[in-house]
Design a protein around this motif. Structure first.
Motif, PDB file in Angstrom:
ATOM      1  N   ARG A  77       9.039  43.489 -31.253  1.00 57.58           N
ATOM      2  CA  ARG A  77       7.758  44.184 -31.427  1.00 57.58           C
ATOM      3  C   ARG A  77       7.920  45.672 -31.688  1.00 57.58           C
ATOM      4  O   ARG A  77       6.945  46.406 -31.744  1.00 57.58           O
ATOM      5  CB  ARG A  77       6.865  43.967 -30.201  1.00 57.58           C
ATOM      6  CG  ARG A  77       7.406  44.511 -28.911  1.00 57.58           C
ATOM      7  CD  ARG A  77       6.511  44.208 -27.717  1.00 57.58           C
ATOM      8  NE  ARG A  77       5.222  44.865 -27.806  1.00 57.58           N
ATOM      9  CZ  ARG A  77       4.318  44.840 -26.830  1.00 57.58           C
ATOM     10  NH1 ARG A  77       4.570  44.154 -25.713  1.00 57.58           N
ATOM     11  NH2 ARG A  77       3.171  45.459 -26.968  1.00 57.58           N
ATOM     12  N   ASP A 130       9.990  44.581 -39.202  1.00 55.17           N
ATOM     13  CA  ASP A 130      10.150  43.442 -38.294  1.00 55.17           C
ATOM     14  C   ASP A 130      10.552  42.180 -39.046  1.00 55.17           C
ATOM     15  O   ASP A 130      11.360  41.391 -38.558  1.00 55.17           O
ATOM     16  CB  ASP A 130       8.846  43.194 -37.536  1.00 55.17           C
ATOM     17  CG  ASP A 130       8.574  44.248 -36.475  1.00 55.17           C
ATOM     18  OD1 ASP A 130       9.524  44.959 -36.102  1.00 55.17           O
ATOM     19  OD2 ASP A 130       7.416  44.370 -36.040  1.00 55.17           O
ATOM     20  N   ARG A 160       6.073  47.099 -34.992  1.00 56.11           N
ATOM     21  CA  ARG A 160       4.620  47.210 -34.875  1.00 56.11           C
ATOM     22  C   ARG A 160       4.204  48.224 -33.817  1.00 56.11           C
ATOM     23  O   ARG A 160       3.233  48.963 -34.013  1.00 56.11           O
ATOM     24  CB  ARG A 160       4.029  45.832 -34.557  1.00 56.11           C
ATOM     25  CG  ARG A 160       4.094  44.857 -35.730  1.00 56.11           C
ATOM     26  CD  ARG A 160       3.599  43.469 -35.334  1.00 56.11           C
ATOM     27  NE  ARG A 160       3.538  42.579 -36.477  1.00 56.11           N
ATOM     28  CZ  ARG A 160       4.570  41.906 -36.965  1.00 56.11           C
ATOM     29  NH1 ARG A 160       5.763  42.036 -36.400  1.00 56.11           N
ATOM     30  NH2 ARG A 160       4.444  41.114 -38.014  1.00 56.11           N
ATOM     31  N   TYR A 161       4.939  48.271 -32.686  1.00 59.42           N
ATOM     32  CA  TYR A 161       4.553  49.214 -31.633  1.00 59.42           C
ATOM     33  C   TYR A 161       4.713  50.652 -32.102  1.00 59.42           C
ATOM     34  O   TYR A 161       3.792  51.474 -31.967  1.00 59.42           O
ATOM     35  CB  TYR A 161       5.384  48.991 -30.363  1.00 59.42           C
ATOM     36  CG  TYR A 161       5.144  50.081 -29.335  1.00 59.42           C
ATOM     37  CD1 TYR A 161       3.986  50.082 -28.558  1.00 59.42           C
ATOM     38  CD2 TYR A 161       6.041  51.140 -29.190  1.00 59.42           C
ATOM     39  CE1 TYR A 161       3.739  51.107 -27.644  1.00 59.42           C
ATOM     40  CE2 TYR A 161       5.804  52.154 -28.279  1.00 59.42           C
ATOM     41  CZ  TYR A 161       4.650  52.136 -27.505  1.00 59.42           C
ATOM     42  OH  TYR A 161       4.399  53.146 -26.619  1.00 59.42           O
TER      43      TYR A 161
END
Length: 492
Positions: free
Chosen positions: A159, A306, A162-163
């Motif tokens: 993640r 990702d 995206r984070y």
């Protein structure tokens, strides 16, 4: 109050299971808020260092020093910070929270000194600014390895793209608002003949924002970090492994690109304000366009990282990077240069996000702080060569008017020639180093041209627009009732 201070220096209690996840999630949210306060500091402080230097009548060499020397100072600070973060705490267990709380508090006080030192020593105002700027660079970078190591422990690999894209969006949008507010404050001071007071107001707000960052860091949860006995290695060891180390090859690729970029980097502000005669408002709008463009595409680049890996994004953006300084070399129209700024923001969002994610993916937690320090030192060396040696020399020796055969060329200054040189060096850096390192995660492969086609078709903007639509309750219900589009083909 004393209890809060002492709590910063005491290790956080060990947590497991649901308690650990709740504490980690709370810290991830606090980190987004801390990023916003950092953005306010940059919008009111860092963004106006170069205009403040020009107001103080700084020359080309001083501007080059202001743009590059702090990077070298910052890299040395990162090395010191990496060593300290590995050694603080009981039984040599790595503590990162005290280091960040203290350095950000000192950084806040430094912004007050940034204004008062040139004000009190007006006969040597530029020199005072450069010295304080170097101190600020040290304080800003000293905690970077610790922060990188800390956040790597709190964000799962699957993640991270995206984070950090979401965090960067918040940072960029906050910085936009901060810069607009700063421009209004400075313009008001200039209109009343109080431009000194205007800069003083900017740096005071920057100090308050950075002090708030320190307060937020004190409320972060810090997982324990115990450096392993084999995690230490010297900078010489790091360089010696370069022919065999995949990460060292990546580090040299990024460093060479940053050196090529900073051949021109310190002079863009000079070119805007001195040669193109932009107002502070036009300068601010240009920077805002750059930041907004980054915020629009960060989420898209994060998803690409990702799914397809950081290296794919770096390769695609490195095709566009050499084009950007050429636009500044041959275009003087303000609206056209705003478009160039938008393209630049979209491109740099991908390259910087991918570079950061590659570090998280490729380096173990025990070595992460030290690696970030060595990576920063290598980048600083190439940046110093690019800005202070190549860029500053070209800015001084290249004439603004010259003949190429029968053609007589007259430029606004020598800086467009510096921009062309930066473009050529970017091509050289990408061609030599990018093929030499590999992706470290198992990802879905995608071709560079395919990724550039998706970028050129406006997919990042469309993706951001659709996300915004779905966040609006009425439009979200309308669009969610439609059938979903077919998934993209593999490798598209």
């Amino acid at each position: 109050m004393l209890g809060d201070v002492m709590a910063v220096f005491s290790p956080d209690p060990p947590l497991t299971g649901a308690d650990l996840e709740r504490a980690s999630e709370r810290t991830r949210r606090l980190s987004v808020a801390e990023g916003a306060t950092w953005a306010v500091m940059c919008g009111f402080g860092d963004a106006y260092l170069a205009p403040f230097a020009l107001f103080l009548k700084a020359g080309n060499h001083a501007m080059a020093f202001l743009g590059t020397a702090p990077l070298v100072v910052g890299a040395l600070a990162q090395l010191a910070g990496a060593s300290l973060s590995e050694r603080t705490g009981r039984e040599r267990t790595g503590r990162r929270k005290p280091l960040l709380v203290l350095t950000t508090a000192a950084h806040a006080l430094g912004y007050l000194l940034l204004f008062w030192a040139p004000f009190l020593f007006r006969a040597h105002a530029v020199e005072a600014l450069l010295v304080v700027g170097a101190v600020l660079a040290w304080l800003a970078s000293f905690g970077t390895p610790a922060w990188t190591s800390w956040m790597g422990d709190l964000v799962a690999p699957e993640r991270r793209g995206r984070y950090f894209a979401l965090r960067n969006v918040v940072v960029m949008l906050t910085m936009v608002v901060a810069m607009l507010a700063a421009a209004a404050m400075l313009s008001a001071g200039r209109a009343r003949g109080w431009i000194w007071a205007g800069f003083g107001g900017l740096f005071t707000v920057a100090a308050i924002a950075r002090g708030t960052s320190s307060w937020l860091f004190a409320r972060h949860h810090e997982p324990p970090l115990t450096p392993s006995p084999g995690s230490y290695f010297s900078f010489w060891d790091y360089l010696r492994r370069a022919p065999r180390s995949n990460f060292a090859k990546f580090s040299f690729a990024v460093a060479m690109m940053n050196g090529a970029v900073n051949t021109a980097g310190p002079f863009f502000t000079v070119y805007m304000l001195r040669d193109l005669h932009w107002t502070y408002f036009q300068f601010t709008v240009s920077t805002v366009v750059f930041l907004v463009a980054q915020s629009v595409v960060y989420r898209w680049w994060g998803a690409i990282c990702d799914r397809h890996g950081a290296r794919s994004v770096m390769k695609a953006t490195s095709v566009i990077l050499p084009v950007l300084p050429l636009l500044w070399a041959f275009i003087t129209s303000y609206p056209a240069l705003l478009v160039a700024q938008a393209l630049s923001g979209c491109t740099w969002a991908g390259f910087n996000l991918a570079s950061t994610n590659f570090i998280y993916d490729a380096v173990t937690p025990q070595k992460r702080a030290r690696i970030v320090g060595y990576h920063g030192l290598l980048n600083a060396f190439f940046t110093l060569i690019g800005g202070n040696v190549i860029g500053a020399t070209l800015a001084e020796v290249v004439p603004a008017s010259f003949a190429i055969g029968p053609v007589h060329v007259t430029l606004l200054s020598s800086l467009p020639a510096v921009f062309v040189a930066s473009s050529l060096l970017r091509i050289l850096a990408a061609a030599i180093m990018l093929p030499r390192f590999r992706e470290v995660r198992e990802v879905e492969r995608v071709g560079t041209l395919a990724l550039l086609r998706r970028f050129g078709r406006g997919e990042p903007v469309v993706s951001a627009g659709m996300e915004l639509i779905h966040r609006l309750p009425l439009l979200g219900r309308i669009f969610s009732s439609r059938p979903a589009p077919p998934p993209p083909k593999r490798g598209a």
